[in-house]
Every structure is written in C-alpha cells, then in structure tokens.
Design an enzyme around this catalytic site. Structure first.
Site, PDB file in Angstrom:
ATOM      1  N   HIS A 268       0.800  -1.217   0.000  1.00  0.00           N
ATOM      2  CA  HIS A 268       0.000   0.000   0.000  1.00  0.00           C
ATOM      3  C   HIS A 268       0.838   1.274   0.000  1.00  0.00           C
ATOM      4  CE1 HIS A 268      -3.263  -2.790   1.087  1.00  0.00           C
ATOM      5  NE2 HIS A 268      -4.049  -1.887   0.579  1.00  0.00           N
ATOM      6  N   GLY A 269       2.098   1.198   0.366  1.00  0.00           N
ATOM      7  CA  GLY A 269       2.900   2.409   0.301  1.00  0.00           C
ATOM      8  C   GLY A 269       4.086   2.422   1.226  1.00  0.00           C
TER       9      GLY A 269
END
Length: 408
Positions: A268-269
């Site tokens: 997700h990051g």
C-alpha cells in the site's frame, strides 16, 4: 486504446507500461518455449518476477512520482508469467494481446487485480451481447453512485476528524471520524470495483468480484476473505501457499503470516503506518488460527460482529493516519484515554448534520432479500436512473475527488 487512456493521465509512464508489457510477453514466450527444461524456465520466472517487483519497489520507495495503478499492473504481470509457468494459461503469441491483459483500461488504475487465468480465454473468445452490456451499465451506475454520492460525502467527515488535534478531539467525534472513513474507503473502492466490473462486462470480460459485504464479517479472517478479494487471494496463492501455507509447524506459520501481512502493508505504500497496519491484522489472523477463535466466535454472533468491527475500525485509523504518532493518539481519544470530552459541540453538530447520510451508508451494508427479477426491474431501473442523475449533478458542481486507491 487502453494505452491511449493511460497516456492521457500519465504521458511519461506509458513507456514504463510498454516496457512491462514487453518483458512479460518475452518471459511468457520463453517459459513456454523451454517448457521441458525446468531449471531454465524457473530462472526465467525468477527474472521476470524480480523485474516486476523491482519496478514496483523503485517507484514505491523512492522520491520518484508514483505511476497511477503501478501496484495493480505489476501484480498482473507477475500473474501472467506465474500462471504460464504453472500451466494455467498459454503464452500469448501476439504482444498486443499481452498488452490488452496488462493495460486493460476498466481496472487498470485501481483494480481489481485480474489474474491471467481468469480472462485468458476471453482475450480471444469473448462474446459481447446486449444482456452483458445492459448488466454492465447497471453495475457501472451502482459504482458511480457509491463513489460520488456516498464516499465523497463520508470523506468530508473523515477529513475533518483526522484534521483535528488528536489530543482534544471528543470521543464521539473520534468514533464518528473512524466510522466515516471506514464507510468512505468501502464505498470508494467497492464503487471503483463495481465500475471496473461493469465496464469489463460491457466489453465481454467477466472479472471476479472484489468485495462481499465485508462489514458483515464475524472474524478478522472472515473480513479479509470478503475485503479486496483479488489482493487477498493473490497473496494467498502466489506467496502464502508457496511458502507452505498453514500446513506447517507453528514457527513457520508465524513466519508465513508475517511475510504475507508485512507485504500486504508494504504494497500500500512507503509509510510505517501501512506496515504496522498489515502486521496488526496479521496478528489477529494468527491468533484466530492458533486458538481456533473463528469456530468459538461462530456461536456468539453479536459478540463476533462487535469484535470484528472494533478491530477493523481501529485498523482503519492506523491506515488513514499520516503518522504512527497521530494514529496512536487518535486511538487513545476513541477510548477516552486523553481525558477528552464525550460529545462536545462539534461532535453534536456533525452527528445532527450527517445522521441521514450515516444511516443510509450503514443500511446499504446490510443484505436484502432479492425481489423476483420481473417485479423489481421497473423500480430498480428508475432507482438507477435517479442515482445516475444525482451522481452527475454532484460531478458537475463538485471538486476533483480521486479514488483512494489511485494512490496505490
């Protein structure tokens, strides 16, 4: 045309997309060409998977601008070569067909992750028809309504709550903000998934479902079987099971779950909030597997639902917060551990102003018994028409509000 669509928003990174298409096309052809040489095709597979992962890591964890949808099209590239290696699909001979699979515009920028084996046959043998087009349009409108009418309005509440000083936010407003974000991200992402599935169906592609009423889950494991199904099943089949899955000893089970959930967070990051969020859910899944909590909770449905919703809401706070410090303070505020007030004027105001919106958002999560198709058709179509008009009006007068998963 999918590349034209992508280039419209990402003119520079369309060349990255073309490069990914080329590498995966060649890897697929070589795996099939050297099928009888297991060592050789395994090396080709490792190189192809490494290329896709390296592309993802380079843009996720450096200061380079993030290409839209990179987490999705790199995973589809991995799916392509792995499915060919596992003989779940044949290598496409025309590079344009590989390009169609990897860059297919309906789900290109925010999913769902469509596996190669799912649509391998439809790349050549799909059949467009009036029924699919009609069903696709209806599904698209449902998704549009979820995003524009519901998600964007829940975002206003969530942004206000998470923008306040977490040391002074009231208990009520903290819970209201967490609930609003939970509804925002659900209607945002499931709305996009509906739109992608609907668009795909108009063109003769049948994508798998990506959500199955996740907030009705009775355990955390159950929640993740219902939420972002394409990502969860991807990690299960391409990472968890190859590592041994749950058919291993307790130490290796912990290792396998830790790897999968740490990767889920990292996907997700590049922020510690995402890593901690992934490990947080991994710990609950591990506990449920280790102590057979799912079976025990199944006898106490209300307790199971409450437990799941509270754990999920806390998890969304970690996911939404800008930093771990903000997440920790916000969670403390939710449980009254910052000596904060219970209601307050702002909390009362937002409750009164958004009561109908919150009620509608929660009611729409519940399952409804379907009326016979012939009886529901006229009313259902009129309802969709109203949703389309309202959503269009919001789009005309509203500001730009991109999908949350454009960030990934």
């Amino acid at each position: 045309m999918s590349l034209v669509f992508y280039a419209w928003g990402e003119p520079v990174y369309v060349f990255l997309m073309i490069g990914c298409i080329g590498v995966n096309y060649l890897a697929g052809r070589w795996i099939e060409q050297y099928r009888n040489d297991r060592k050789k095709i395994k090396r080709i597979l490792v190189l192809a998977v490494s290329f896709n992962v390296l592309v993802l890591i380079t843009f996720k964890y450096t200061q380079l601008a993030l290409p839209v949808g990179i987490s999705f099209f790199t995973f589809q590239g991995i799916s392509y070569v792995v499915d060919i290696y596992r003989e779940r699909g044949k290598a496409l001979r025309n590079p344009l067909d590989v390009g169609l699979y990897i860059s297919l515009f309906p789900q290109l920028v925010a999913g769902p992750i469509v596996r190669y084996e799912t649509i391998a046959d439809e790349i050549y043998n799909r059949c467009e028809n009036a029924e699919d087009i009609a069903e696709g349009i209806k599904r698209f409108i449902k998704g549009l309504g979820k995003k524009v009418i519901l998600s964007n309005n829940f975002a206003l509440i969530a942004d206000k709550a998470f923008g306040l000083d977490t040391g002074t936010i009231t208990i009520t407003f903290a819970w209201l903000g967490a609930l609003a974000y939970a509804l925002q991200i659900y209607y945002d992402f499931s709305g996009y998934s509906d739109m992608a599935i609907g668009l795909g169906r108009m063109f003769g592609f049948h994508f798998n479902e990506n959500f199955n009423r996740p907030y009705l889950a009775k355990s955390i494991s159950d929640f993740w079987r219902r939420w972002h199904i394409s990502l969860g099943s991807w990690f299960r089949d391409y990472v968890y099971i190859p590592l041994g899955g749950s058919r291993v000893g307790p130490i290796k089970l912990i290792r396998n779950l830790f790897i999968v959930w740490a990767l889920t967070g990292a996907w997700h990051g590049a922020n510690w909030t995402f890593i901690v969020w992934g490990i947080y859910f991994g710990l609950f899944v591990l506990a449920e597997k280790s102590f057979e909590l799912e079976e025990k909770l199944s006898c106490h449905k209300i307790i199971a639902h409450l437990y799941t919703l509270i754990v999920v809401l806390v998890g969304w706070v970690i996911f939404r917060a800008a930093t771990l410090s903000q997440a920790f303070t916000y969670i403390k505020a939710m449980f009254g551990l910052t000596h904060n007030a219970v209601l307050g004027n702002l909390g009362a105001l937002y409750l009164l102003e958004n009561f109908i919106l919150m009620f509608l958002g929660i009611i729409m999560l519940l399952p409804f018994k379907r009326v016979h198709k012939q009886k529901e058709a006229p009313l259902y179509l009129v309802g969709l028409g109203i949703v389309f008009l309202i959503a269009t009006a919001y789009l005309v007068k509203g500001s730009y509000n991109p999908f949350i998963y454009f960030n990934f």
